[in-house]
Design a protein around this motif. Sequence first.
Motif, PDB file in Angstrom:
ATOM      1  N   TYR A  84      10.453 -13.361-108.322  1.00 25.02           N
ATOM      2  CA  TYR A  84      11.688 -13.202-109.100  1.00 25.02           C
ATOM      3  C   TYR A  84      12.610 -14.405-108.886  1.00 25.02           C
ATOM      4  N   GLY A  85      12.646 -14.888-107.652  1.00 27.45           N
ATOM      5  CA  GLY A  85      13.428 -16.091-107.392  1.00 27.45           C
ATOM      6  C   GLY A  85      12.932 -17.278-108.199  1.00 27.45           C
ATOM      7  N   ALA A  86      11.621 -17.408-108.309  1.00 27.24           N
ATOM      8  CA  ALA A  86      11.064 -18.507-109.101  1.00 27.24           C
ATOM      9  C   ALA A  86      11.389 -18.341-110.579  1.00 27.24           C
ATOM     10  N   GLU A  87      11.279 -17.109-111.082  1.00 28.24           N
ATOM     11  CA  GLU A  87      11.578 -16.837-112.488  1.00 28.24           C
ATOM     12  C   GLU A  87      13.013 -17.205-112.835  1.00 28.24           C
ATOM     13  N   THR A  88      13.920 -17.046-111.877  1.00 32.59           N
ATOM     14  CA  THR A  88      15.342 -17.284-112.121  1.00 32.59           C
ATOM     15  C   THR A  88      15.806 -18.640-111.601  1.00 32.59           C
ATOM     16  N   GLU A  89      14.863 -19.545-111.354  1.00 38.34           N
ATOM     17  CA  GLU A  89      15.159 -20.932-110.971  1.00 38.34           C
ATOM     18  C   GLU A  89      16.036 -21.004-109.724  1.00 38.34           C
ATOM     19  N   SER A  90      15.560 -20.363-108.672  1.00 39.88           N
ATOM     20  CA  SER A  90      16.317 -20.322-107.425  1.00 39.88           C
ATOM     21  C   SER A  90      16.100 -21.582-106.596  1.00 39.88           C
ATOM     22  N   TYR A  91      17.076 -21.840-105.713  1.00 41.69           N
ATOM     23  CA  TYR A  91      16.960 -22.913-104.734  1.00 41.69           C
ATOM     24  C   TYR A  91      16.512 -22.377-103.381  1.00 41.69           C
ATOM     25  N   ALA A  92      17.077 -21.212-103.011  1.00 42.46           N
ATOM     26  CA  ALA A  92      16.832 -20.672-101.684  1.00 42.46           C
ATOM     27  C   ALA A  92      16.792 -19.157-101.744  1.00 42.46           C
ATOM     28  N   LEU A  93      15.931 -18.568-100.937  1.00 42.34           N
ATOM     29  CA  LEU A  93      15.880 -17.117-100.767  1.00 42.34           C
ATOM     30  C   LEU A  93      15.691 -16.825 -99.283  1.00 42.34           C
ATOM     31  N   LEU A  94      16.663 -16.158 -98.699  1.00 36.06           N
ATOM     32  CA  LEU A  94      16.645 -15.831 -97.276  1.00 36.06           C
ATOM     33  C   LEU A  94      16.716 -14.319 -97.107  1.00 36.06           C
ATOM     34  N   VAL A  95      16.019 -13.797 -96.101  1.00 39.06           N
ATOM     35  CA  VAL A  95      16.070 -12.368 -95.779  1.00 39.06           C
ATOM     36  C   VAL A  95      16.223 -12.211 -94.271  1.00 39.06           C
ATOM     37  N   TRP A  96      17.248 -11.496 -93.881  1.00 40.73           N
ATOM     38  CA  TRP A  96      17.489 -11.106 -92.484  1.00 40.73           C
ATOM     39  C   TRP A  96      17.240  -9.613 -92.369  1.00 40.73           C
ATOM     40  N   TRP A  97      16.472  -9.217 -91.363  1.00 40.39           N
ATOM     41  CA  TRP A  97      16.134  -7.801 -91.212  1.00 40.39           C
ATOM     42  C   TRP A  97      15.960  -7.474 -89.736  1.00 40.39           C
ATOM     43  N   GLN A  98      16.645  -6.422 -89.314  1.00 40.11           N
ATOM     44  CA  GLN A  98      16.516  -5.899 -87.954  1.00 40.11           C
ATOM     45  C   GLN A  98      16.654  -6.992 -86.897  1.00 40.11           C
ATOM     46  N   GLY A  99      17.681  -7.814 -87.070  1.00 42.17           N
ATOM     47  CA  GLY A  99      18.011  -8.802 -86.060  1.00 42.17           C
ATOM     48  C   GLY A  99      17.257 -10.107 -86.145  1.00 42.17           C
ATOM     49  N   SER A 100      16.452 -10.308 -87.191  1.00 44.13           N
ATOM     50  CA  SER A 100      15.654 -11.529 -87.296  1.00 44.13           C
ATOM     51  C   SER A 100      15.708 -12.101 -88.709  1.00 44.13           C
ATOM     52  N   LEU A 101      15.622 -13.419 -88.779  1.00 48.57           N
ATOM     53  CA  LEU A 101      15.464 -14.096 -90.064  1.00 48.57           C
ATOM     54  C   LEU A 101      13.974 -14.051 -90.404  1.00 48.57           C
ATOM     55  N   VAL A 102      13.599 -13.145 -91.277  1.00 48.13           N
ATOM     56  CA  VAL A 102      12.178 -12.913 -91.547  1.00 48.13           C
ATOM     57  C   VAL A 102      11.667 -13.709 -92.744  1.00 48.13           C
TER      58      VAL A 102
END
Length: 401
Positions: A84-102
């Motif tokens: 979805y990020g690629a479809e919408t011409e994203s630069y960055a996608l980050l996810v933080w979960w349960q205390g970690s940058l996953v």
Amino acid sequence: MKLQSLSLLLLTGLAVACSPASQPVPEPTPATEAVSEAPVFTNADALETYQSLGLVVGNPMPLPETGDVGFDNPEAVFADALAYGAETESYALLVWWQGSLVLEHYYPGYSADVRSEPASMHKSVLGLVTAKAIEDGFIGSVDDPISLYIPEWQDDERGEITVLQLLNMSSGLASLSYVGGDDSEARQFMAGNLDARATVLGLQREEGVDGPHFHYANAVSQLLMMVVENAIGGSYANYLSSEIWQPIGAEDAYVYYFEEDGFPRGYASFLARPLDWLRLGLLVKDNGAFAGEQVISSELMEALKGPAATEENYGWQIWRGATWQEQRFYNDEKAGFAVTQSEPYLADDLVYFDGFGGQRVITSEERDLVIVRLGNTSVVWDDAQLPNRVMRALDSLEAGE
């Protein structure tokens, strides 16, 4: 013109997002279509293009990772969200979960150092700074009339508007006019071609409106910026730096100045790295705490994230996902531009920064989750897609699928 390289696409996007129902944004004319043949400004060009920037000094520190979550192949785990990020011409996608940058993913051509135009995500930063100014005693209360901080309105009925009404977009002030297209007051204001102070001080009460109501507008956030700078008696950029930006360990960021030496654009143009937007998300998720230190009081953060009396999905310059709205409008009249949300969120406590065209910092305290997306402006953005694709991936992992 301060933003000579800024394409009409961005101005039109911001205008559409904030235009009142009574003043629709004009359709493109042949003249504006011709401009599209020139080099196109993208959000990633902001740092190199904007001519008047103020420094928000950082104090880089490692992220406060306390979890032990990690994936051998995060790109596979989050494949749907990345698509979805690629479809919408994203630069960055980050996810933080349960205390970690996953997940820390930068799309081709972009890196961790991109400082792109976040549009209205700056409004949420301004909301945080306002909360801090209240905690520090510069602003007495959200119930204060703004005449206490705007001397020009001390003997004016507009001075009776409260700080809270600015924060939750229920000021009762009329939006700037879009009549005249590119030459309209609204677009000239956004392009930096007008005296910003005089413009916001010239805002008038809406006519034919009975009582407070929700009406989202850029100029209202700029008026709030004036209140904050007058209250603290100094530079917004310096105050943000010392009281929030450095305590959360962020790197240098930039604000756009309307004037040679100050008055930052308060409704857009806070140029920060993706990882530092993540830090702001952690601050919101953890109710003002960062790395175990309370940066903004939890009581004020609860108020900031709570529902406005006039719009349950809005707080203090920040959005809430409390109630599903398939079409999320920016005014009570439910007219003009709306953001699609094709399905309910898979968490009922989402609080998020919303920048036009899919600039997002999405937080959930219950799930210990922060999602950051920066990218080109997407006029077909679907608010449900990114968070739900991320949460479905995480739910599948927890279910052992």
